[in-house]
Scaffold this motif. Structure first.
Motif: not given
Length: 103
Positions: A40-57
């Motif tokens: 769950q911690g890994a999935q939460d971290s991945w979600g945070d990272i993926w969110q950074e890419f949304q919109g701009n990249v």
């Protein structure tokens, strides 16, 4: 001002009670709980990272042409790299726990 600390133990420990061995079912339940928390911690971290890419990249799975100009995370590079490190940390621990002979 110095403060004296004292170790607080449970009544069982202070009486010298022996700890009982966990049954295989209990060990399996604990293992599932630990692995569930790590994943769950890994999935939460991945979600945070993926969110950074949304919109701009990216927009879902399509990379924007403007992404060639470079990427700067909205949270800043230190926080972004910390999120990457946390993801690696969770995955490393999950791998270590599932390797043969780790338990």
């Amino acid at each position: 001002m110095e403060k004296q600390l004292r170790l607080v133990g449970s009544a069982r420990t202070e009486q010298g009670a022996a700890h009982r061995e966990l049954s295989p079912e209990e060990r399996q339940r604990h293992f599932r709980n630990v692995m569930g928390s790590l994943i769950q911690g890994a999935q939460d971290s991945w979600g945070d990272i993926w969110q950074e890419f949304q919109g701009n990249v990216v927009e879902n799975v399509v990379v924007h042409p403007s992404a060639r100009e470079g990427f700067t995370p909205a949270c800043g590079w230190p926080e972004f790299l910390e999120k990457m490190w946390i993801l690696k940390h969770h995955l490393d621990h999950a791998k270590r726990l599932t390797e043969k002979g780790s338990l």
